[in-house]
Design a protein around this motif. Structure first.
Motif: not given
Length: 614
Positions: A187-207
């Motif tokens: 349900s997220l936009s490409p911009t939102q997903l890019i932001g999530l994938s580029q943020q630091t601190g994500n776990t292996y599962y989240e990334q």
């Protein structure tokens, strides 16, 4: 079993065991299967529990109130349950009971559509000396995810679900978590997903999840998606989503068809020889293009379908030559024979259609004009037209096109008011006059003159009950028909046409008479030339003719063969080809979604697809 099942158990909604009196052992707040036979019994049980709670010490009183609240929740008395739980002082409780009370409070708030209040209940201070069980963490996580979903916060919901799914040992429950994660991320936009994938601190599962969702958002065509998924599977080999992909994306997450040896079954003798030669050249052009781009290519074996001419012979060839897939045949009777024989052990992509059966056991792909007629019907309907006329040639393909248009337009709710089939060019004016009913107004004038023996002032008029015209005609005929329509007062009626009106080569002088006609055609004819088309154009002079479209068919047959199973299994999945954006319907037929153009100043101009307002 559903996750909601687990949530209900966690809150104790399904039932509780009651304590007999205040001197009995401390009541157990864990849910049981005990139920009450009537609302009156449940009410009395609640009163008894609350009376005991009023006489008990804080911890014992908390347990009793939780039991009473759980009974009220089951009775759908959410507000009353919340009122009881508000009186419980968490600070006085041991950590395990604190979790139970927080869960019951949150469950009651969610049932009352109060997600923000539920999240506040779940933010109680943690005790460093107490380590909650996996089940308790899971229950809290499920409640948080549900609260975020009710708040329309898919990002927070995804984080909560990813956390609990990474600890879930049950594959069935893990699959349900994965499906919910996927629903939130998609349900997220490409911009939102890019932001999530580029943020630091994500776990292996989240990334891994964020990159997977981003791939599906950015790759609009199945061939692009398949290549990106191959890379993701390699990089995230140990990710849970690789072992248990979300069901909505499972088909495109799977591997494409890997064919080491492909038999291309085409006639090398007879009336279809020239057509099959063009298809073969298209296949080889696509083959060399893939090879030049460093992609693995199968071994191709060209077979004369006039020699291997029956399903049994083909079956024997497949066995003897270790064939992994068949492209062909081209002959319609052969396609029908394959479709009505015992299933083949390998995929078959026929290059024609069998319209005699309701179900197809082989893939079918061709350049049927009926596809264009159906798309024209949908376009006319989308543009707001409800009553139309059809004008087609007096030929077999003209009849098929007219039937396809009328069936599709009628299914949408439209109506074809009348239809005319034309033959000789010298009769075009009469054919159009009959279709538009201008001949009737002239006949009326003649009748009045005959009866009155007086000449009257007469103005020819066309019928006024139609919105638009569907036309299927070759360029030479269309260039004459369009001015005749204007002469008979239909110059402003929108015209929707099949690709037959366009020769394939823009000719702004000859095609000025076609101005304002909208027609559907394949990217091969309308879009900028691809590398494969340019390669063929260096060898052949007929790529921009109607015959040249057969090259496009061969190219696309080779291009889509790895993705056929995925296209058939995944709604909305497509491969962008030379003949259109290609999908596969439930009957295993390749459907071409083509482009629309409009003649302006004698040249076809691409039309942008209509965007849907959100």
């Amino acid at each position: 079993m559903t996750i909601q099942w687990r949530l209900s158990l966690a809150a104790g909604i399904i039932g509780v065991a009651l304590a007999g009196c205040s001197t009995s052992p401390a009541p157990d707040t864990r849910p049981t299967t005990q139920t009450y036979s009537s609302a009156e019994q449940a009410r009395l049980a609640v009163e008894d529990l609350l009376q005991q709670a009023a006489k008990s010490q804080p911890i014992q009183a908390a347990r009793l109130r939780v039991q009473a609240a759980n009974i009220l929740l089951r009775m759908d008395r959410k507000d009353a349950a919340l009122d009881i739980l508000k009186d419980v002082e968490l600070e006085l409780l041991p950590p395990s009971l604190r979790y139970e009370v927080a869960q019951s409070r949150a469950r009651a708030a969610l049932d009352a559509q109060q997600p923000q209040q539920a999240l506040r209940y779940l933010e109680f201070p943690s005790d460093q000396t107490y380590r909650p069980s996996t089940e308790q963490v899971t229950r809290i996580g499920e409640l948080r995810a549900e609260a975020f979903r009710l708040q329309n916060d898919p990002i927070s919901e995804a984080f909560a679900l990813i956390d609990i799914s990474s600890h879930e040992p049950d594959p069935q429950l893990q699959q349900q978590y994965h499906d919910q994660i996927w629903s939130a991320l998609r349900s997220l936009s490409p911009t939102q997903l890019i932001g999530l994938s580029q943020q630091t601190g994500n776990t292996y599962y989240e990334q891994g999840w964020f990159e997977l969702a981003l791939i599906h958002k950015q790759a609009t065509q199945l061939d692009q998606l398949s290549y990106a998924m191959s890379e993701w599977n390699t990089l995230w080999e140990s990710h849970p989503a690789r072992a248990l992909p979300p069901q909505a994306g499972e088909a495109v997450s799977s591997e494409p068809i890997i064919a080491q040896r492909i038999a291309v079954l085409l006639p090398m003798q007879g009336k279809l020889t020239k057509a099959s030669a063009a298809i073969r050249e298209g296949i080889m052009a696509a083959y060399f293009n893939e090879q030049a781009n460093g992609k693995p290519v199968p071994q191709l074996q060209f077979i004369d379908s006039t020699q291997v001419s029956s399903p049994d012979q083909l079956r024997l060839l497949i066995h003897e030559q270790s064939i992994d897939m068949v492209i062909g045949p081209l002959e319609k009777p052969y396609v029908s024979a394959l479709n009505n024989s015992e299933p083949m052990s390998i995929p078959v992509l026929a290059l024609n259609y069998d319209n005699t059966a309701d179900y197809s056991q082989i893939y079918q792909f061709g350049l049927a004009a009926e596809d264009e007629a159906r798309q024209a019907a949908r376009k006319a309907w989308q543009d707001g037209h409800r009553i139309m006329l059809t004008l087609v040639p007096l030929t077999n393909w003209g009849t098929r096109v007219r039937t396809a248009f009328e069936e599709e337009f009628s299914a949408l709710g439209g109506r074809v008011a009348d239809s005319t089939r034309f033959d000789k060019q010298e009769d075009f004016s009469q054919d159009v006059s009959t279709l538009l009913a201008t001949d009737k107004s002239e006949a009326r004038a003649k009748q009045i003159f005959k009866m009155s023996n007086q000449r009257i002032k007469f103005e020819e008029r066309r019928r006024k009950d139609v919105d638009a015209i569907f036309l299927s005609a070759l360029p030479g005929d269309a260039r004459q028909i369009k001015p005749i329509l204007a002469f008979h007062y239909a110059g402003k009626l929108p015209i929707y046409a099949t690709s037959h009106v366009f020769a394939g080569n823009p000719d702004d002088k000859r095609d000025r008479d076609l101005n304002d006609i909208q027609f559907v055609d394949m990217p091969w004819s309308l879009a900028p030339a691809s590398d494969t088309k340019r390669f063929l154009a260096q060898k052949r002079q007929d790529t921009d003719t109607r015959f040249g479209r057969l090259y496009a068919l061969g190219i696309d047959a080779f291009k889509i063969h790895p993705y056929l199973n995925q296209l058939a299994a995944t709604d909305g999945a497509a491969v962008q080809g030379e003949t259109g954006s290609l999908t596969v319907d439930k009957n295993k037929k390749v459907v071409r979604n083509m482009q629309w153009a409009k003649f302006r100043n004698g040249s076809p101009q691409l039309q942008q697809p209509r965007t849907v307002q959100q």
